[in-house]
Design a protein around this motif. Structure first.
Motif, PDB file in Angstrom:
ATOM      1  N   HIS A   1      -5.674 -20.700  29.185  1.00  0.00           N
ATOM      2  CA  HIS A   1      -5.009 -19.598  28.482  1.00  0.00           C
ATOM      3  C   HIS A   1      -5.880 -18.984  27.388  1.00  0.00           C
ATOM      4  O   HIS A   1      -5.483 -17.979  26.777  1.00  0.00           O
ATOM      5  CB  HIS A   1      -3.711 -20.116  27.849  1.00  0.00           C
ATOM      6  CG  HIS A   1      -2.740 -20.685  28.838  1.00  0.00           C
ATOM      7  ND1 HIS A   1      -1.838 -19.907  29.538  1.00  0.00           N
ATOM      8  CD2 HIS A   1      -2.543 -21.956  29.276  1.00  0.00           C
ATOM      9  CE1 HIS A   1      -1.119 -20.666  30.332  1.00  0.00           C
ATOM     10  NE2 HIS A   1      -1.523 -21.925  30.195  1.00  0.00           N
ATOM     11  N   LEU A   2      -7.038 -19.563  27.113  1.00  0.00           N
ATOM     12  CA  LEU A   2      -7.855 -19.112  25.987  1.00  0.00           C
ATOM     13  C   LEU A   2      -8.645 -17.854  26.336  1.00  0.00           C
ATOM     14  O   LEU A   2      -9.029 -17.663  27.492  1.00  0.00           O
ATOM     15  CB  LEU A   2      -8.824 -20.221  25.573  1.00  0.00           C
ATOM     16  CG  LEU A   2      -8.189 -21.511  25.067  1.00  0.00           C
ATOM     17  CD1 LEU A   2      -9.257 -22.569  24.857  1.00  0.00           C
ATOM     18  CD2 LEU A   2      -7.410 -21.269  23.781  1.00  0.00           C
ATOM     19  N   PRO A   3      -8.908 -16.990  25.352  1.00  0.00           N
ATOM     20  CA  PRO A   3      -9.782 -15.830  25.608  1.00  0.00           C
ATOM     21  C   PRO A   3     -11.194 -16.281  25.931  1.00  0.00           C
ATOM     22  O   PRO A   3     -11.678 -17.298  25.415  1.00  0.00           O
ATOM     23  CB  PRO A   3      -9.730 -15.043  24.285  1.00  0.00           C
ATOM     24  CG  PRO A   3      -9.272 -16.027  23.264  1.00  0.00           C
ATOM     25  CD  PRO A   3      -8.388 -16.999  23.973  1.00  0.00           C
ATOM     26  N   LYS A   4     -11.868 -15.541  26.815  1.00  0.00           N
ATOM     27  CA  LYS A   4     -13.188 -15.925  27.307  1.00  0.00           C
ATOM     28  C   LYS A   4     -14.282 -15.345  26.414  1.00  0.00           C
ATOM     29  O   LYS A   4     -14.958 -14.373  26.750  1.00  0.00           O
ATOM     30  CB  LYS A   4     -13.365 -15.453  28.750  1.00  0.00           C
ATOM     31  CG  LYS A   4     -12.273 -15.897  29.696  1.00  0.00           C
ATOM     32  CD  LYS A   4     -12.180 -17.416  29.803  1.00  0.00           C
ATOM     33  CE  LYS A   4     -11.143 -17.832  30.836  1.00  0.00           C
ATOM     34  NZ  LYS A   4     -11.009 -19.311  30.928  1.00  0.00           N
ATOM     35  N   LEU A   5     -14.445 -15.939  25.253  1.00  0.00           N
ATOM     36  CA  LEU A   5     -15.502 -15.510  24.339  1.00  0.00           C
ATOM     37  C   LEU A   5     -16.783 -16.292  24.654  1.00  0.00           C
ATOM     38  O   LEU A   5     -16.723 -17.416  25.153  1.00  0.00           O
ATOM     39  CB  LEU A   5     -15.080 -15.778  22.896  1.00  0.00           C
ATOM     40  CG  LEU A   5     -13.801 -15.084  22.414  1.00  0.00           C
ATOM     41  CD1 LEU A   5     -13.552 -15.433  20.950  1.00  0.00           C
ATOM     42  CD2 LEU A   5     -13.853 -13.593  22.606  1.00  0.00           C
ATOM     43  N   PRO A   6     -17.963 -15.680  24.363  1.00  0.00           N
ATOM     44  CA  PRO A   6     -18.205 -14.355  23.800  1.00  0.00           C
ATOM     45  C   PRO A   6     -18.186 -13.278  24.896  1.00  0.00           C
ATOM     46  O   PRO A   6     -18.249 -13.586  26.068  1.00  0.00           O
ATOM     47  CB  PRO A   6     -19.610 -14.486  23.218  1.00  0.00           C
ATOM     48  CG  PRO A   6     -20.274 -15.481  24.122  1.00  0.00           C
ATOM     49  CD  PRO A   6     -19.206 -16.444  24.541  1.00  0.00           C
ATOM     50  N   GLY A   7     -18.083 -12.054  24.495  1.00  0.00           N
ATOM     51  CA  GLY A   7     -18.137 -10.932  25.424  1.00  0.00           C
ATOM     52  C   GLY A   7     -16.799 -10.305  25.685  1.00  0.00           C
ATOM     53  O   GLY A   7     -16.680  -9.085  25.719  1.00  0.00           O
ATOM     54  N   ALA A   8     -15.754 -11.104  25.906  1.00  0.00           N
ATOM     55  CA  ALA A   8     -14.424 -10.567  26.163  1.00  0.00           C
ATOM     56  C   ALA A   8     -13.728 -10.264  24.835  1.00  0.00           C
ATOM     57  O   ALA A   8     -14.142 -10.720  23.765  1.00  0.00           O
ATOM     58  CB  ALA A   8     -13.613 -11.562  26.977  1.00  0.00           C
ATOM     59  N   ALA A   9     -12.663  -9.492  24.934  1.00  0.00           N
ATOM     60  CA  ALA A   9     -11.887  -9.150  23.739  1.00  0.00           C
ATOM     61  C   ALA A   9     -11.097 -10.374  23.265  1.00  0.00           C
ATOM     62  O   ALA A   9     -10.627 -11.182  24.064  1.00  0.00           O
ATOM     63  CB  ALA A   9     -10.936  -8.006  24.045  1.00  0.00           C
ATOM     64  N   MET A  10     -10.993 -10.501  21.956  1.00  0.00           N
ATOM     65  CA  MET A  10     -10.213 -11.587  21.377  1.00  0.00           C
ATOM     66  C   MET A  10      -8.731 -11.343  21.624  1.00  0.00           C
ATOM     67  O   MET A  10      -8.213 -10.257  21.357  1.00  0.00           O
ATOM     68  CB  MET A  10     -10.488 -11.689  19.877  1.00  0.00           C
ATOM     69  CG  MET A  10      -9.700 -12.769  19.181  1.00  0.00           C
ATOM     70  SD  MET A  10     -10.113 -14.421  19.821  1.00  0.00           S
ATOM     71  CE  MET A  10      -8.906 -15.425  18.974  1.00  0.00           C
ATOM     72  N   GLU A  11      -8.040 -12.355  22.151  1.00  0.00           N
ATOM     73  CA  GLU A  11      -6.606 -12.261  22.401  1.00  0.00           C
ATOM     74  C   GLU A  11      -5.897 -13.280  21.507  1.00  0.00           C
ATOM     75  O   GLU A  11      -5.970 -14.488  21.739  1.00  0.00           O
ATOM     76  CB  GLU A  11      -6.312 -12.544  23.875  1.00  0.00           C
ATOM     77  CG  GLU A  11      -6.986 -11.567  24.831  1.00  0.00           C
ATOM     78  CD  GLU A  11      -6.750 -11.950  26.281  1.00  0.00           C
ATOM     79  OE1 GLU A  11      -5.870 -12.799  26.533  1.00  0.00           O
ATOM     80  OE2 GLU A  11      -7.456 -11.416  27.155  1.00  0.00           O
ATOM     81  N   TRP A  12      -5.188 -12.795  20.511  1.00  0.00           N
ATOM     82  CA  TRP A  12      -4.566 -13.689  19.546  1.00  0.00           C
ATOM     83  C   TRP A  12      -3.287 -14.365  20.031  1.00  0.00           C
ATOM     84  O   TRP A  12      -3.020 -15.511  19.651  1.00  0.00           O
ATOM     85  CB  TRP A  12      -4.299 -12.940  18.252  1.00  0.00           C
ATOM     86  CG  TRP A  12      -5.542 -12.707  17.456  1.00  0.00           C
ATOM     87  CD1 TRP A  12      -6.227 -11.540  17.317  1.00  0.00           C
ATOM     88  CD2 TRP A  12      -6.273 -13.687  16.713  1.00  0.00           C
ATOM     89  NE1 TRP A  12      -7.347 -11.713  16.537  1.00  0.00           N
ATOM     90  CE2 TRP A  12      -7.394 -13.035  16.138  1.00  0.00           C
ATOM     91  CE3 TRP A  12      -6.090 -15.048  16.472  1.00  0.00           C
ATOM     92  CZ2 TRP A  12      -8.323 -13.693  15.343  1.00  0.00           C
ATOM     93  CZ3 TRP A  12      -7.022 -15.710  15.670  1.00  0.00           C
ATOM     94  CH2 TRP A  12      -8.117 -15.037  15.125  1.00  0.00           C
ATOM     95  N   PRO A  13      -2.435 -13.705  20.850  1.00  0.00           N
ATOM     96  CA  PRO A  13      -1.171 -14.356  21.230  1.00  0.00           C
ATOM     97  C   PRO A  13      -1.329 -15.748  21.830  1.00  0.00           C
ATOM     98  O   PRO A  13      -0.659 -16.695  21.371  1.00  0.00           O
ATOM     99  CB  PRO A  13      -0.552 -13.355  22.222  1.00  0.00           C
ATOM    100  CG  PRO A  13      -1.077 -12.034  21.768  1.00  0.00           C
ATOM    101  CD  PRO A  13      -2.478 -12.300  21.306  1.00  0.00           C
ATOM    102  N   PRO A  14      -2.190 -15.979  22.853  1.00  0.00           N
ATOM    103  CA  PRO A  14      -2.277 -17.344  23.383  1.00  0.00           C
ATOM    104  C   PRO A  14      -2.829 -18.337  22.364  1.00  0.00           C
ATOM    105  O   PRO A  14      -2.418 -19.508  22.346  1.00  0.00           O
ATOM    106  CB  PRO A  14      -3.220 -17.201  24.582  1.00  0.00           C
ATOM    107  CG  PRO A  14      -3.975 -15.945  24.354  1.00  0.00           C
ATOM    108  CD  PRO A  14      -3.050 -15.051  23.617  1.00  0.00           C
TER     109      PRO A  14
END
Length: 545
Positions: A505-518
């Motif tokens: 469920h985590l955002p795929k950093l680096p490169g992708a946009a940060m998604e705070w809800p998950p």
């Protein structure tokens, strides 16, 4: 009766305390084996079924991703030509579907089988002595070698079941190759089961025994990675020095070099004999490397200071390992990204693991996700130190003083949760030092793994606080999350299955946009589980055995 007296009495009833002896040394082995299997009736099936199913599922996944012989030949040639990917997965010895399954999943299945085995053996040897249960059992008609034998047989049952699942599941690709891969994984597990048996005789605590065996496993993986990075044929001396390298060099589905099995079999026999010899020369509860006594006058003013004293060595070792591993794997990013960019199917795998951004970012994200999964094992183990302190009855005299349960637990939980922060920052720092780009992005990508790590640590808090007899099931939960998150993307499992792991469920950093809800949901879930676990700890009685 003291541990020493009980041990001598048990030795006398079972025919003497020396290394030699007859069947009486094994008296009670069957009963202890049944007890161990009953206690592990949840944990072991989860480990075996999940790990075996994930390996077998690679059969269909590889066949779907690379349907033709030409596709598989291109993949084999390109993967073997890149030292970075050889270090991660090992060289490819064949271009059949079975050979590619063995290449992609063999090393990691062997490592996870080793982790399962060391946990099982230490749990039923040193941990039993540490909690005092072994002393009570030794007062009955139990042979001197029975506890160690029962622990090793428990590991053997688990590894045999895992080998059978792999063999049966892949038999359609070639019965000999399937058997070779199953034996490679199962025997690697037994190598580290017997290594854990030796460590359990040398050390005075279950935690240290696990730590020493895990360090040997880490060294074995590192030796194999270094050897494979320098030799595409798998013939490096470093690879042959590693039990993980033996599993790889059996070459399942690519020639099946059966004589390699002599190496793990010899290691199992030698380490097993060493463990039995050491066990015959010590008393119950004693060890060859006893803990150093503390100062005559106490210097620990708080429960938190005591927790730090107990866990600082383990945290230092984990941090150093993450820093070094981060530096090693960070150096692979550019080379792996260049190679993967030439292969559409491999690119899809890494993008499922690390996101749809640039390949170097996707590969970096995938690696940091792996570090997060390993950090979750540290968090669970650190939380369960509470359970060990309680069952060994060391917590009771501490809580008899003016120290509340929450203050006592808080010291260990701070180390568990803050320690996982330190581990991931160390991994991110090591990656930046070798990768050399965007330190803020690399450290952010490392830090974003923390909510999933904390959630798995919080599950351990909940189980220890509310259902202490099931606390060890936290390892099974963490193992399932790691297995799904680690191997699931390569198998192209449905998203619903990948979502079983919090790392999915985590955002795929680096490169992708940060998604705070998950991130916020996982963090809030961890906080709620910790609160529920602490509430349960306040209300229940202490566990004494």
């Amino acid at each position: 009766m003291s541990a020493t007296g009980t041990a001598h009495a048990a030795a006398h009833r079972s025919g003497g305390g020396g290394a030699s002896g007859g069947p009486r040394h094994l008296a009670g082995t069957g009963a202890l084996l049944r007890l161990a299997l009953r206690r592990d009736r949840v944990m072991l099936p989860v480990w075996v079924l999940v790990l075996g199913t994930l390996v077998v599922s690679g059969n269909g996944s590889i066949a779907a991703l690379y349907p033709t012989a030409a596709d598989r030949a291109v993949l084999a040639a390109s993967m073997t030509a890149n030292s970075s990917l050889r270090a991660l997965y090992g060289p490819v010895f064949g271009d059949s579907v079975g050979a590619l399954v063995a290449w992609r999943f063999g090393v990691f299945a062997a490592v996870l089988a080793a982790v399962m085995s060391l946990i099982v053996v230490v749990r039923h040897t040193r941990e039993e002595e540490e909690t005092g249960r072994q002393e009570m059992l030794s007062a009955a008609v139990v042979g001197r070698r029975a506890p160690l034998t029962a622990a090793l047989l428990t590991a053997l049952v688990a590894n045999t079941a895992l080998a059978l699942i792999i063999t049966a599941g892949l038999a359609g690709r070639g019965a000999a190759g399937a058997l070779a891969l199953g034996l490679a994984v199962g025997l690697t597990g037994m190598v580290f089961a017997t290594a854990a048996a030796v460590a359990a005789q040398l050390t005075e605590s279950a935690r240290l025994a696990k730590g020493l065996t895990a360090a040997v496993l880490g060294a074995a993986f590192t030796l194999r990675a270094a050897g494979d990075a320098g030799d595409a044929a798998g013939g490096s001396l470093l690879t042959w020095l590693s039990p993980v390298g033996w599993a790889e060099n059996l070459r399942a589905f690519a020639g099946d070099r059966w004589w390699v099995l002599l190496l793990p079999v010899a290691a199992v026999l030698l380490q097993g004999l060493a463990a039995y010899e050491l066990a015959s020369r010590r008393d119950v509860g004693m060890s060859f490397l006893p803990a150093r006594p503390g100062p005559a006058e106490g210097r620990l003013a708080t429960a938190g200071a005591l927790a730090w004293r107990l866990q600082r060595g383990g945290l230092a070792g984990w941090t150093a390992g993450f820093l070094v591993a981060g530096a090693v794997f960070g150096g692979m990013v550019e080379g792996a990204a260049d190679l993967v960019g030439q292969n559409a199917q491999a690119r899809e795998i890494f993008q499922r693991m690390g996101g749809a951004q640039a390949l170097s970012d996707a590969f970096l994200s995938a690696l940091l996700g792996l570090f997060g999964m390993v950090a979750s094992l540290y968090a669970v183990g650190s939380v369960l130190r509470l359970h060990g302190e309680e069952t060994s009855q060391r917590a009771e005299p501490l809580l008899a003083a003016p120290v509340g349960r929450l203050r006592w637990a808080a010291g260990h939980l701070v180390i568990a949760f803050a320690g996982s922060v330190l581990l991931l920052l160390a991994a991110g720092t090591g990656m930046y030092l070798s990768y050399g780009r965007d330190p803020g992005g690399v450290l952010a990508a490392a830090a974003v793994q923390l909510p999933a790590v904390w959630l798995l640590g919080a599950v351990a808090v909940l189980l220890h606080g509310a259902v202490p007899k099931a606390a060890v099931a936290a390892w099974a939960v963490a193992g399932l999350a790691v297995a799904v998150g680690w191997i699931g993307p390569a198998l192209d499992l449905p998203q619903a299955v990948l979502n079983l792991s919090p790392f999915g469920h985590l955002p795929k950093l680096p490169g992708a946009a940060m998604e705070w809800p998950p991130v916020l949901v996982l963090t809030a879930g961890a906080a709620l589980l910790v609160a529920a676990g602490l509430a349960g700890l306040r209300r229940r009685d202490l566990v004494t055995a």
